[in-house]
Design an enzyme around this catalytic site. Structure first.
Site, mmCIF file in Angstrom:
data_model
loop_
_atom_site.group_PDB
_atom_site.id
_atom_site.type_symbol
_atom_site.label_atom_id
_atom_site.label_comp_id
_atom_site.label_asym_id
_atom_site.label_seq_id
_atom_site.Cartn_x
_atom_site.Cartn_y
_atom_site.Cartn_z
ATOM 1 C CE1 TYR A 11 40.695 9.879 12.736
ATOM 2 C CE2 TYR A 11 40.213 8.368 10.933
ATOM 3 C CZ TYR A 11 39.821 9.382 11.784
ATOM 4 O OH TYR A 11 38.547 9.901 11.688
ATOM 5 C CG ASP A 37 44.061 18.641 29.147
ATOM 6 O OD1 ASP A 37 43.662 17.654 28.484
ATOM 7 O OD2 ASP A 37 45.206 19.109 29.041
ATOM 8 C CE LYS A 88 38.355 8.921 15.328
ATOM 9 N NZ LYS A 88 37.638 9.697 16.372
ATOM 10 C CB THR A 104 34.052 20.853 12.605
ATOM 11 O OG1 THR A 104 35.236 20.544 11.850
ATOM 12 C CG2 THR A 104 33.293 19.566 12.913
#
Length: 267
Positions: free
Chosen positions: A179, A81, A183, A214
């Site tokens: 987001y 993780d 990024k 995906t």
């Protein structure tokens, strides 16, 4: 030429690579392509065979590692993780003990799309739950921690490549503030790492896939092939770009760059 056309993979035999978040999606496609090229690939993630996978999505690190080996490489599954410093440190202790080197790191582990249906992904920032920001920020921190531990192994051999999977669109906002921040931060982190690593012969780039087919995207789209889904590419398409970069003797010339997978395919 179709992205599904046959390709001649570069020879990466003897290369030791780490692909994070490779149970499925882009990470799995990258590991598969590196397997085609004959690399030894450490495959990390939280989904393991015999246990529940993340949000019941298909794919485990064991499956991906087996595919790497079947394709001609050596796949090694390690549960990790990457939001846990302890897990990540244990991973690098194993890599150091077993191989004593690392030639390629692909920072792909990304928790930002988890719980996708719990709250609208494109909701304005004042309506976004804070847990979503924390998923983005935790993923970015994982990239930093993993790169921090990978760098000393690369510095010893005065060569190596760190690829961070990201996505930006010039200076155009991405339609979701948290987001967008994460990024652009990934790109900036790659650029800054590249500046510090360059004098040691180690390269760092940000790699920008397009719209990738995906498992999570397929689950979210009721009718794949309509609208923007019609121009999706496969995870292995991204993997071929990574394999080509890893084999490029002049990759240091690209260090610090934001590279689009489609542009690399044309090159």
């Amino acid at each position: 030429m179709s992205e599904e056309a046959s390709w001649d993979p570069p020879d990466l035999s003897g290369t030791v690579a780490l692909v994070t978040g490779a149970s499925r999606g882009v990470g799995r496609g990258i590991a598969q392509a590196l397997g085609d090229a004959g690399a030894k690939v450490y495959v990390t993630g939280r989904s393991v065979r015999g246990g529940p996978t993340t949000e019941d999505m298909p794919g485990t690190i064991d499956d991906t590692a087996d595919e790497v080996t079947e394709r001609g490489g050596t796949g090694v599954a390690v549960r990790c993780d990457h939001s846990s410093v302890e897990d990540t440190e244990a991973l690098f202790e194993r890599i150091s003990a077993d191989d004593g080197r690392l030639d390629l790191l692909v920072n792909n582990a990304w928790a930002g799309y988890e719980r996708l249906t719990d709250a609208r992904f494109d909701a304005p920032f004042w309506k976004q739950p804070l847990w979503r920001y924390d998923l983005f920020a935790g993923s970015l921190r994982g990239h930093f921690v993993t790169s921090r531990l990978a760098a000393p192994l690369m510095l010893e051999q005065e060569r190596g490549l760190i690829v961070t999977i990201s996505f930006t669109d010039r200076d155009i906002p991405l339609g979701q503030t948290a987001y967008d921040v994460s990024k652009y931060a990934s790109d900036r982190m790659s650029m800054s790492m590249a500046q510090e690593l360059r004098k040691h012969g180690v390269a760092a780039v940000a790699l920008h896939p397009g719209f990738v087919r995906t498992e999570r995207v397929e689950a979210a789209w009721d009718q794949i092939g309509e609208g923007p889904a019609a121009v999706m590419h496969t995870p292995e398409y991204v993997g071929r770009a990574v394999a080509s970069l890893a084999a490029d003797d002049d990759v240091l010339d690209l260090s610090g760059s934001k590279l689009a997978v489609g542009d690399l395919a044309e090159k």
